[in-house]
Motif scaffolding. Sequence first.
Motif, mmCIF file in Angstrom:
data_model
loop_
_atom_site.group_PDB
_atom_site.id
_atom_site.type_symbol
_atom_site.label_atom_id
_atom_site.label_comp_id
_atom_site.label_asym_id
_atom_site.label_seq_id
_atom_site.Cartn_x
_atom_site.Cartn_y
_atom_site.Cartn_z
ATOM 1 N N LEU A 1 111.996 9.576 112.042
ATOM 2 C CA LEU A 1 113.313 10.119 112.385
ATOM 3 C C LEU A 1 113.585 11.426 111.647
ATOM 4 C CD1 LEU A 1 115.356 6.788 112.365
ATOM 5 C CD2 LEU A 1 114.787 8.169 114.392
ATOM 6 N N LYS A 2 113.275 11.469 110.361
ATOM 7 C CA LYS A 2 113.533 12.673 109.561
ATOM 8 C C LYS A 2 112.721 13.866 110.041
ATOM 9 C CE LYS A 2 114.722 10.213 105.331
ATOM 10 N NZ LYS A 2 114.256 9.821 103.989
ATOM 11 N N THR A 3 111.495 13.619 110.458
ATOM 12 C CA THR A 3 110.640 14.718 110.909
ATOM 13 C C THR A 3 110.801 15.004 112.404
ATOM 14 O OG1 THR A 3 108.810 13.183 111.231
ATOM 15 C CG2 THR A 3 108.884 14.383 109.130
ATOM 16 N N ARG A 4 111.605 14.224 113.057
ATOM 17 C CA ARG A 4 111.832 14.360 114.502
ATOM 18 C C ARG A 4 110.541 14.140 115.313
ATOM 19 N NH1 ARG A 4 115.446 18.084 112.188
ATOM 20 N NH2 ARG A 4 117.589 17.696 112.784
ATOM 21 N N LEU A 5 109.745 13.192 114.856
ATOM 22 C CA LEU A 5 108.504 12.843 115.549
ATOM 23 C C LEU A 5 108.630 11.588 116.414
ATOM 24 C CD1 LEU A 5 105.636 13.477 112.971
ATOM 25 C CD2 LEU A 5 105.840 14.429 115.253
ATOM 26 N N MET A 6 109.817 11.034 116.500
ATOM 27 C CA MET A 6 109.985 9.786 117.238
ATOM 28 C C MET A 6 109.619 9.952 118.719
ATOM 29 S SD MET A 6 110.609 6.580 116.967
ATOM 30 C CE MET A 6 111.432 6.360 115.410
ATOM 31 N N LYS B 1 121.145 7.722 110.628
ATOM 32 C CA LYS B 1 121.838 6.822 111.560
ATOM 33 C C LYS B 1 121.986 7.416 112.959
ATOM 34 C CE LYS B 1 123.919 2.841 111.923
ATOM 35 N NZ LYS B 1 123.173 1.611 111.702
ATOM 36 N N ALA B 2 122.408 8.684 113.050
ATOM 37 C CA ALA B 2 122.621 9.302 114.367
ATOM 38 C C ALA B 2 121.308 9.369 115.153
ATOM 39 C CB ALA B 2 123.231 10.689 114.214
ATOM 40 N N ALA B 3 120.235 9.789 114.505
ATOM 41 C CA ALA B 3 118.931 9.869 115.175
ATOM 42 C C ALA B 3 118.435 8.474 115.558
ATOM 43 C CB ALA B 3 117.921 10.566 114.271
ATOM 44 N N PHE B 4 118.702 7.493 114.711
ATOM 45 C CA PHE B 4 118.301 6.117 114.999
ATOM 46 C C PHE B 4 119.057 5.592 116.217
ATOM 47 C CE2 PHE B 4 118.811 1.497 114.348
ATOM 48 C CZ PHE B 4 117.480 1.120 114.388
ATOM 49 N N THR C 1 105.885 10.265 119.220
ATOM 50 C CA THR C 1 105.248 8.995 118.876
ATOM 51 C C THR C 1 105.385 8.003 120.026
ATOM 52 O OG1 THR C 1 105.622 9.339 116.523
ATOM 53 C CG2 THR C 1 105.246 7.076 117.235
ATOM 54 N N VAL C 2 106.585 7.886 120.559
ATOM 55 C CA VAL C 2 106.835 6.919 121.631
ATOM 56 C C VAL C 2 106.201 7.367 122.941
ATOM 57 C CG1 VAL C 2 108.662 5.902 123.051
ATOM 58 C CG2 VAL C 2 108.928 6.021 120.573
ATOM 59 N N GLU C 3 106.490 8.594 123.342
ATOM 60 C CA GLU C 3 106.048 9.049 124.663
ATOM 61 C C GLU C 3 104.552 9.341 124.727
ATOM 62 O OE1 GLU C 3 108.647 12.270 125.754
ATOM 63 O OE2 GLU C 3 110.393 10.932 125.913
#
Length: 170
Positions: A15-20, A45-48, A23-25
Amino acid sequence: MNVVVQDTSTLLNLLKTRLMRQTVECLGLHIFTTDLVAREVVSQKAAFVASVTKGWIEIRTLTALEVVALVTERQKVKGLTLQDVSVVSLARDLKCPLFSSDGPLRTYAHACHIIVHGELWILDKLVDGQHLPPADAARFLRAMLADKARLPAAEVASRLAKWDAPNQQP
């Protein structure tokens, strides 16, 4: 979709590195975590919440009986939190890998015959699949380290040497 369970450490680093999203896609993952872990995600929290809303992360709410069983299991294992035991239990129930960078949690998961991966594995897969240039992987890894991610030093050094190599001048 490949089902995986994530603990707090890996979730926060992605989340902090904006790699979610990548990673998922790019890796075709469907991420699960427990409500106990979800409550720990405060700084991002907001990114989560956005990741949950987008369907990238699914939160498994534990019943009172499941929590009691986790408390009993936790009493048998030193150095783990209830959140740690909850993700091991969920990975065991879903028969899927656990993503964690927490050493004691990884050791316990291995003892429970659960496959464990972490941020380095994710970065490797993104680079190997050409979803992320090596220089970007090195940058993301340095960002995780700057934010106090606890990753194995030798493996980090190996990745950085490999990923920085194409960028070095002869």
